[in-house]
Motif scaffolding. Structure first.
Motif, PDB file in Angstrom:
ATOM      1  N   SER A 108      70.125  35.416   3.647  1.00 10.07           N
ATOM      2  CA  SER A 108      70.453  34.140   4.266  1.00 10.07           C
ATOM      3  C   SER A 108      71.386  34.306   5.459  1.00 10.07           C
ATOM      4  CB  SER A 108      71.082  33.206   3.229  1.00 10.07           C
ATOM      5  OG  SER A 108      72.269  33.789   2.747  1.00 10.07           O
ATOM      6  N   LEU A 109      71.733  35.557   5.808  1.00  8.13           N
ATOM      7  CA  LEU A 109      72.619  35.811   6.936  1.00  8.13           C
ATOM      8  C   LEU A 109      71.862  36.333   8.159  1.00  8.13           C
ATOM      9  CD1 LEU A 109      75.603  37.451   5.035  1.00  8.13           C
ATOM     10  CD2 LEU A 109      75.388  35.105   5.828  1.00  8.13           C
ATOM     11  N   GLN A 110      70.564  36.100   8.176  1.00 12.52           N
ATOM     12  CA  GLN A 110      69.754  36.557   9.298  1.00 12.52           C
ATOM     13  C   GLN A 110      68.672  35.537   9.614  1.00 12.52           C
ATOM     14  OE1 GLN A 110      66.647  39.858   9.160  1.00 12.52           O
ATOM     15  NE2 GLN A 110      68.418  40.924  10.040  1.00 12.52           N
ATOM     16  N   LEU A 111      68.457  35.311  10.899  1.00 13.91           N
ATOM     17  CA  LEU A 111      67.349  34.488  11.373  1.00 13.91           C
ATOM     18  C   LEU A 111      66.424  35.379  12.195  1.00 13.91           C
ATOM     19  CD1 LEU A 111      69.267  31.291  12.562  1.00 13.91           C
ATOM     20  CD2 LEU A 111      67.828  31.508  10.538  1.00 13.91           C
ATOM     21  N   GLN A 112      65.122  35.134  12.076  1.00  8.62           N
ATOM     22  CA  GLN A 112      64.137  35.900  12.838  1.00  8.62           C
ATOM     23  C   GLN A 112      63.160  34.932  13.496  1.00  8.62           C
ATOM     24  OE1 GLN A 112      62.202  39.103  10.750  1.00  8.62           O
ATOM     25  NE2 GLN A 112      63.956  39.400   9.399  1.00  8.62           N
ATOM     26  N   TYR A 113      62.867  35.210  14.758  1.00  9.92           N
ATOM     27  CA  TYR A 113      61.959  34.352  15.510  1.00  9.92           C
ATOM     28  C   TYR A 113      60.928  35.203  16.238  1.00  9.92           C
ATOM     29  CZ  TYR A 113      65.391  30.774  14.579  1.00  9.92           C
ATOM     30  OH  TYR A 113      66.237  29.903  13.949  1.00  9.92           O
ATOM     31  N   GLU A 114      59.675  34.832  16.067  1.00  8.54           N
ATOM     32  CA  GLU A 114      58.586  35.508  16.766  1.00  8.54           C
ATOM     33  C   GLU A 114      58.717  35.246  18.263  1.00  8.54           C
ATOM     34  OE1 GLU A 114      54.071  34.227  17.362  1.00  8.54           O
ATOM     35  OE2 GLU A 114      54.522  34.745  15.281  1.00  8.54           O
ATOM     36  N   ILE A 115      58.639  36.320  19.027  1.00  8.71           N
ATOM     37  CA  ILE A 115      58.654  36.191  20.480  1.00  8.71           C
ATOM     38  C   ILE A 115      57.258  36.424  21.033  1.00  8.71           C
ATOM     39  CG2 ILE A 115      59.528  37.171  22.637  1.00  8.71           C
ATOM     40  CD1 ILE A 115      62.046  37.927  21.086  1.00  8.71           C
ATOM     41  N   TYR A 116      56.612  37.457  20.521  1.00 10.34           N
ATOM     42  CA  TYR A 116      55.340  37.866  21.098  1.00 10.34           C
ATOM     43  C   TYR A 116      54.520  38.602  20.045  1.00 10.34           C
ATOM     44  CZ  TYR A 116      52.196  40.689  24.036  1.00 10.34           C
ATOM     45  OH  TYR A 116      51.110  41.288  24.584  1.00 10.34           O
ATOM     46  N   VAL A 117      53.229  38.304  19.981  1.00 13.16           N
ATOM     47  CA  VAL A 117      52.301  39.038  19.126  1.00 13.16           C
ATOM     48  C   VAL A 117      51.021  39.269  19.917  1.00 13.16           C
ATOM     49  CG1 VAL A 117      50.950  39.057  16.993  1.00 13.16           C
ATOM     50  CG2 VAL A 117      53.202  38.001  17.003  1.00 13.16           C
ATOM     51  N   ASP A 118      50.589  40.531  19.958  1.00 10.53           N
ATOM     52  CA  ASP A 118      49.324  40.882  20.618  1.00 10.53           C
ATOM     53  C   ASP A 118      48.372  41.374  19.542  1.00 10.53           C
ATOM     54  OD1 ASP A 118      47.203  41.769  22.126  1.00 10.53           O
ATOM     55  OD2 ASP A 118      48.352  43.248  23.265  1.00 10.53           O
ATOM     56  N   TYR A 119      47.261  40.660  19.373  1.00 10.34           N
ATOM     57  CA  TYR A 119      46.285  41.021  18.354  1.00 10.34           C
ATOM     58  C   TYR A 119      45.193  41.940  18.881  1.00 10.34           C
ATOM     59  CZ  TYR A 119      48.406  37.518  15.385  1.00 10.34           C
ATOM     60  OH  TYR A 119      49.290  36.813  14.618  1.00 10.34           O
ATOM     61  N   GLY A 120      45.184  42.209  20.169  1.00 14.36           N
ATOM     62  CA  GLY A 120      44.124  43.038  20.715  1.00 14.36           C
ATOM     63  C   GLY A 120      42.776  42.376  20.462  1.00 14.36           C
TER      64      GLY A 120
ATOM     65  N   PHE B  96      75.695  29.668  12.107  1.00 12.89           N
ATOM     66  CA  PHE B  96      74.310  29.752  11.640  1.00 12.89           C
ATOM     67  C   PHE B  96      73.589  28.423  11.839  1.00 12.89           C
ATOM     68  CE2 PHE B  96      71.004  29.339   8.486  1.00 12.89           C
ATOM     69  CZ  PHE B  96      70.418  30.589   8.422  1.00 12.89           C
ATOM     70  N   HIS B  97      74.177  27.330  11.368  1.00 12.99           N
ATOM     71  CA  HIS B  97      73.506  26.028  11.453  1.00 12.99           C
ATOM     72  C   HIS B  97      73.328  25.581  12.905  1.00 12.99           C
ATOM     73  CE1 HIS B  97      77.699  24.578  11.622  1.00 12.99           C
ATOM     74  NE2 HIS B  97      77.201  23.518  12.233  1.00 12.99           N
ATOM     75  N   GLU B  98      74.240  25.977  13.799  1.00 12.26           N
ATOM     76  CA  GLU B  98      74.091  25.639  15.212  1.00 12.26           C
ATOM     77  C   GLU B  98      72.894  26.376  15.824  1.00 12.26           C
ATOM     78  OE1 GLU B  98      78.311  24.910  17.191  1.00 12.26           O
ATOM     79  OE2 GLU B  98      78.289  26.757  15.983  1.00 12.26           O
ATOM     80  N   VAL B  99      72.737  27.639  15.461  1.00  7.50           N
ATOM     81  CA  VAL B  99      71.602  28.424  15.966  1.00  7.50           C
ATOM     82  C   VAL B  99      70.300  27.865  15.408  1.00  7.50           C
ATOM     83  CG1 VAL B  99      70.503  30.696  16.004  1.00  7.50           C
ATOM     84  CG2 VAL B  99      72.989  30.506  16.280  1.00  7.50           C
ATOM     85  N   GLU B 100      70.292  27.546  14.124  1.00  2.14           N
ATOM     86  CA  GLU B 100      69.095  26.992  13.510  1.00  2.14           C
ATOM     87  C   GLU B 100      68.732  25.634  14.123  1.00  2.14           C
ATOM     88  OE1 GLU B 100      67.385  27.638   9.165  1.00  2.14           O
ATOM     89  OE2 GLU B 100      69.045  26.208   9.204  1.00  2.14           O
ATOM     90  N   ASN B 101      69.726  24.814  14.431  1.00  4.23           N
ATOM     91  CA  ASN B 101      69.462  23.533  15.111  1.00  4.23           C
ATOM     92  C   ASN B 101      68.902  23.756  16.509  1.00  4.23           C
ATOM     93  OD1 ASN B 101      70.319  21.971  12.965  1.00  4.23           O
ATOM     94  ND2 ASN B 101      72.389  21.732  13.755  1.00  4.23           N
TER      95      ASN B 101
ATOM     96  N   ASN C 121      63.859  29.286  10.557  1.00  2.28           N
ATOM     97  CA  ASN C 121      63.554  30.709  10.556  1.00  2.28           C
ATOM     98  C   ASN C 121      62.040  30.925  10.490  1.00  2.28           C
ATOM     99  OD1 ASN C 121      64.062  33.446  10.386  1.00  2.28           O
ATOM    100  ND2 ASN C 121      64.865  33.361   8.316  1.00  2.28           N
ATOM    101  N   ASP C 122      61.472  31.708  11.414  1.00  2.00           N
ATOM    102  CA  ASP C 122      60.040  31.998  11.391  1.00  2.00           C
ATOM    103  C   ASP C 122      59.640  32.852  10.195  1.00  2.00           C
ATOM    104  OD1 ASP C 122      59.527  30.578  13.682  1.00  2.00           O
ATOM    105  OD2 ASP C 122      59.309  32.332  14.979  1.00  2.00           O
ATOM    106  N   PHE C 123      60.515  33.732   9.787  1.00  2.00           N
ATOM    107  CA  PHE C 123      60.224  34.658   8.695  1.00  2.00           C
ATOM    108  C   PHE C 123      61.211  34.393   7.572  1.00  2.00           C
ATOM    109  CE2 PHE C 123      59.220  36.606  12.757  1.00  2.00           C
ATOM    110  CZ  PHE C 123      57.897  36.947  12.574  1.00  2.00           C
ATOM    111  N   ALA C 124      60.971  33.345   6.806  1.00  2.00           N
ATOM    112  CA  ALA C 124      61.898  32.954   5.747  1.00  2.00           C
ATOM    113  C   ALA C 124      62.030  34.056   4.708  1.00  2.00           C
ATOM    114  CB  ALA C 124      61.436  31.666   5.081  1.00  2.00           C
ATOM    115  N   ASN C 125      63.271  34.435   4.422  1.00  2.00           N
ATOM    116  CA  ASN C 125      63.570  35.438   3.411  1.00  2.00           C
ATOM    117  C   ASN C 125      64.799  34.949   2.661  1.00  2.00           C
ATOM    118  OD1 ASN C 125      64.220  37.637   1.862  1.00  2.00           O
ATOM    119  ND2 ASN C 125      64.222  39.107   3.539  1.00  2.00           N
TER     120      ASN C 125
END
Length: 121
Positions: A78-90, A60-65, A70-74
């Motif tokens: 604590s066993l999941q990381l989420q990262y925004e890749i793409y957002v289209d707002y139109g 986990f700490h290696e991935v976070e480094n 984490n983009d979406f802190a929850n």
């Protein structure tokens, strides 16, 4: 002659619509850099990132480094990381399409699974 023009036009159309964006090598600094509202380069790095960096067993700490906080802190998960890749707002402030990289870890903090969540309105 007219048929040849239609065939040529159709061929050009197909070549443009079937082209997959060229993937790029993963770069940690680029990954962490937001351009105005989005991370417009992350999607092109996903293939290299998943094949060469996010291997089962990485901690986990290696991935976070590597990818940043984490983009979406929850705090509950604590066993999941989420990262925004793409957002289209139109043309609105509400998104019409999103892509998120989800990275799951086992209780011993080793990577077990990665996936892309793709949502469209």
């Amino acid at each position: 002659m007219r048929n040849i023009s239609y065939i040529l036009l159709y061929t050009v159309f197909l070549s443009f619509t079937s082209c997959k964006p060229e993937q790029t090598k993963f770069n940690p600094n680029q990954w962490k850099t937001r351009n105005d509202l989005d991370y417009n380069h992350r999607e092109l790095m996903i293939e290299d990132l998943s094949k060469n960096y996010l291997k089962p067993g990485i901690k986990f700490h290696e991935v976070e480094n590597l990818l940043g906080k984490n983009d979406f802190a929850n705090e509950q998960d604590s066993l999941q990381l989420q990262y925004e890749i793409y957002v289209d707002y139109g043309i609105d402030i509400d998104p019409i399409e999103t892509k998120t990289l989800i990275i799951n870890f086992a209780s011993d903090s080793t990577l077990t699974k990665i996936r892309i969540d793709h949502w469209e309105k």
